[in-house]
Design a protein around this motif. Sequence first.
Motif, PDB file in Angstrom:
ATOM      1  N   GLY A 157       0.786  -1.230   0.000  1.00  0.00           N
ATOM      2  CA  GLY A 157       0.000   0.000   0.000  1.00  0.00           C
ATOM      3  C   GLY A 157       0.813   1.274   0.000  1.00  0.00           C
ATOM      4  O   GLY A 157       0.271   2.353   0.254  1.00  0.00           O
ATOM      5  N   PHE A 158       2.110   1.191  -0.315  1.00  0.00           N
ATOM      6  CA  PHE A 158       2.960   2.373  -0.333  1.00  0.00           C
ATOM      7  C   PHE A 158       3.045   3.017  -1.709  1.00  0.00           C
ATOM      8  O   PHE A 158       3.272   4.219  -1.816  1.00  0.00           O
ATOM      9  N   VAL A 159       2.915   2.203  -2.746  1.00  0.00           N
ATOM     10  CA  VAL A 159       3.072   2.681  -4.119  1.00  0.00           C
ATOM     11  C   VAL A 159       1.791   2.407  -4.900  1.00  0.00           C
ATOM     12  O   VAL A 159       1.165   1.354  -4.751  1.00  0.00           O
ATOM     13  N   LEU A 160       1.434   3.360  -5.739  1.00  0.00           N
ATOM     14  CA  LEU A 160       0.289   3.230  -6.626  1.00  0.00           C
ATOM     15  C   LEU A 160       0.810   3.026  -8.043  1.00  0.00           C
ATOM     16  O   LEU A 160       1.625   3.821  -8.527  1.00  0.00           O
ATOM     17  N   ARG A 161       0.347   1.975  -8.684  1.00  0.00           N
ATOM     18  CA  ARG A 161       0.716   1.677 -10.072  1.00  0.00           C
ATOM     19  C   ARG A 161      -0.468   2.042 -10.944  1.00  0.00           C
ATOM     20  O   ARG A 161      -1.576   1.539 -10.753  1.00  0.00           O
ATOM     21  N   LYS A 162      -0.232   2.923 -11.898  1.00  0.00           N
ATOM     22  CA  LYS A 162      -1.315   3.382 -12.772  1.00  0.00           C
ATOM     23  C   LYS A 162      -0.943   3.069 -14.219  1.00  0.00           C
ATOM     24  O   LYS A 162       0.012   3.643 -14.756  1.00  0.00           O
ATOM     25  N   ALA A 163      -1.704   2.159 -14.823  1.00  0.00           N
ATOM     26  CA  ALA A 163      -1.472   1.782 -16.221  1.00  0.00           C
ATOM     27  C   ALA A 163      -2.420   2.600 -17.100  1.00  0.00           C
ATOM     28  O   ALA A 163      -3.625   2.645 -16.854  1.00  0.00           O
ATOM     29  N   LYS A 164      -1.846   3.228 -18.111  1.00  0.00           N
ATOM     30  CA  LYS A 164      -2.655   4.026 -19.034  1.00  0.00           C
ATOM     31  C   LYS A 164      -2.848   3.234 -20.321  1.00  0.00           C
ATOM     32  O   LYS A 164      -1.901   2.648 -20.842  1.00  0.00           O
ATOM     33  N   ALA A 165      -4.062   3.218 -20.815  1.00  0.00           N
ATOM     34  CA  ALA A 165      -4.404   2.455 -22.025  1.00  0.00           C
ATOM     35  C   ALA A 165      -4.018   3.237 -23.276  1.00  0.00           C
ATOM     36  O   ALA A 165      -4.853   3.822 -23.956  1.00  0.00           O
ATOM     37  N   VAL A 166      -2.730   3.252 -23.549  1.00  0.00           N
ATOM     38  CA  VAL A 166      -2.216   3.906 -24.749  1.00  0.00           C
ATOM     39  C   VAL A 166      -1.230   2.957 -25.416  1.00  0.00           C
ATOM     40  O   VAL A 166      -0.836   1.953 -24.851  1.00  0.00           O
ATOM     41  N   VAL A 167      -0.847   3.290 -26.633  1.00  0.00           N
ATOM     42  CA  VAL A 167       0.143   2.493 -27.353  1.00  0.00           C
ATOM     43  C   VAL A 167       1.360   3.358 -27.577  1.00  0.00           C
ATOM     44  O   VAL A 167       1.245   4.437 -28.150  1.00  0.00           O
ATOM     45  N   PRO A 168       2.536   2.944 -27.119  1.00  0.00           N
ATOM     46  CA  PRO A 168       2.810   1.749 -26.315  1.00  0.00           C
ATOM     47  C   PRO A 168       2.291   1.922 -24.888  1.00  0.00           C
ATOM     48  O   PRO A 168       2.013   3.050 -24.457  1.00  0.00           O
ATOM     49  N   PRO A 169       2.155   0.811 -24.153  1.00  0.00           N
ATOM     50  CA  PRO A 169       1.640   0.892 -22.781  1.00  0.00           C
ATOM     51  C   PRO A 169       2.463   1.865 -21.932  1.00  0.00           C
ATOM     52  O   PRO A 169       3.670   1.980 -22.083  1.00  0.00           O
ATOM     53  N   HIS A 170       1.780   2.552 -21.070  1.00  0.00           N
ATOM     54  CA  HIS A 170       2.401   3.586 -20.240  1.00  0.00           C
ATOM     55  C   HIS A 170       1.994   3.320 -18.792  1.00  0.00           C
ATOM     56  O   HIS A 170       0.807   3.369 -18.461  1.00  0.00           O
ATOM     57  N   VAL A 171       2.978   2.998 -17.950  1.00  0.00           N
ATOM     58  CA  VAL A 171       2.710   2.722 -16.537  1.00  0.00           C
ATOM     59  C   VAL A 171       3.469   3.733 -15.698  1.00  0.00           C
ATOM     60  O   VAL A 171       4.647   3.984 -15.931  1.00  0.00           O
ATOM     61  N   GLU A 172       2.767   4.317 -14.731  1.00  0.00           N
ATOM     62  CA  GLU A 172       3.377   5.300 -13.840  1.00  0.00           C
ATOM     63  C   GLU A 172       3.284   4.819 -12.403  1.00  0.00           C
ATOM     64  O   GLU A 172       2.334   4.135 -12.016  1.00  0.00           O
ATOM     65  N   TYR A 173       4.290   5.193 -11.621  1.00  0.00           N
ATOM     66  CA  TYR A 173       4.346   4.835 -10.210  1.00  0.00           C
ATOM     67  C   TYR A 173       4.397   6.112  -9.382  1.00  0.00           C
ATOM     68  O   TYR A 173       5.145   7.036  -9.694  1.00  0.00           O
ATOM     69  N   SER A 174       3.592   6.132  -8.327  1.00  0.00           N
ATOM     70  CA  SER A 174       3.569   7.273  -7.407  1.00  0.00           C
ATOM     71  C   SER A 174       3.342   6.741  -6.001  1.00  0.00           C
ATOM     72  O   SER A 174       3.087   5.548  -5.799  1.00  0.00           O
ATOM     73  N   LEU A 175       3.438   7.625  -5.037  1.00  0.00           N
ATOM     74  CA  LEU A 175       3.252   7.241  -3.647  1.00  0.00           C
ATOM     75  C   LEU A 175       1.800   7.412  -3.230  1.00  0.00           C
ATOM     76  O   LEU A 175       1.129   8.341  -3.661  1.00  0.00           O
ATOM     77  N   THR A 176       1.355   6.526  -2.354  1.00  0.00           N
ATOM     78  CA  THR A 176       0.069   6.694  -1.689  1.00  0.00           C
ATOM     79  C   THR A 176       0.312   7.613  -0.496  1.00  0.00           C
ATOM     80  O   THR A 176       1.454   8.002  -0.224  1.00  0.00           O
ATOM     81  N   GLY A 177      -0.716   7.918   0.256  1.00  0.00           N
ATOM     82  CA  GLY A 177      -0.546   8.743   1.460  1.00  0.00           C
ATOM     83  C   GLY A 177       0.400   8.112   2.460  1.00  0.00           C
ATOM     84  O   GLY A 177       1.329   8.763   2.958  1.00  0.00           O
ATOM     85  N   VAL A 178       0.183   6.838   2.754  1.00  0.00           N
ATOM     86  CA  VAL A 178       1.068   6.152   3.706  1.00  0.00           C
ATOM     87  C   VAL A 178       2.459   5.956   3.098  1.00  0.00           C
ATOM     88  O   VAL A 178       3.467   5.976   3.801  1.00  0.00           O
ATOM     89  N   GLY A 179       2.518   5.817   1.795  1.00  0.00           N
ATOM     90  CA  GLY A 179       3.809   5.701   1.116  1.00  0.00           C
ATOM     91  C   GLY A 179       4.618   6.981   1.230  1.00  0.00           C
ATOM     92  O   GLY A 179       5.833   6.958   1.413  1.00  0.00           O
ATOM     93  N   GLU A 180       3.936   8.112   1.133  1.00  0.00           N
ATOM     94  CA  GLU A 180       4.624   9.396   1.286  1.00  0.00           C
ATOM     95  C   GLU A 180       5.174   9.541   2.707  1.00  0.00           C
ATOM     96  O   GLU A 180       6.289  10.014   2.905  1.00  0.00           O
TER      97      GLU A 180
END
Length: 134
Positions: A77-100
């Motif tokens: 629960g520290f990191v949020l993985r966000k996959a975007k539906a684009v070509v090529p695939p685009h995945v971003e990582y950020s912190l959650t509140g507890v992760g911060e």
Amino acid sequence: MAVLLGGTPAGEEGPPDVNRAMCPSRGILEHVTSRWAVLVLAALLTRTYRFSELRRTVGGVSEKMLAQTLQTLERDGFVLRKAKAVVPPHVEYSLTGVGEEAARQVFDLARWSEKQVSSVEEARQAYDERRRGQ
């Protein structure tokens, strides 16, 4: 020691206490303070990253270790993985509140360790010299 840290004495049940052998907080501590997790969390404290950017930022980490570290931090629960539906695939990582919150703690530890390099190297050299003299 546990009592000094606000925990329960060894062998007693109660609230989470990192000094108890089977306390689940030990696993959390292990995940957050692993070498790669400290560096990943510290990097994510500054901004959101794509996988390849994060790998370049965290020097020396292999693709496999970075992926494992991110999965562990996401599961906890520290990191949020966000996959975007684009070509090529685009995945971003950020912190959650507890992760911060965790990232701020380990960031301070990482910066402190940078400041201590000289004194630790001096201590190691003095120790090695003493050991050679015995």
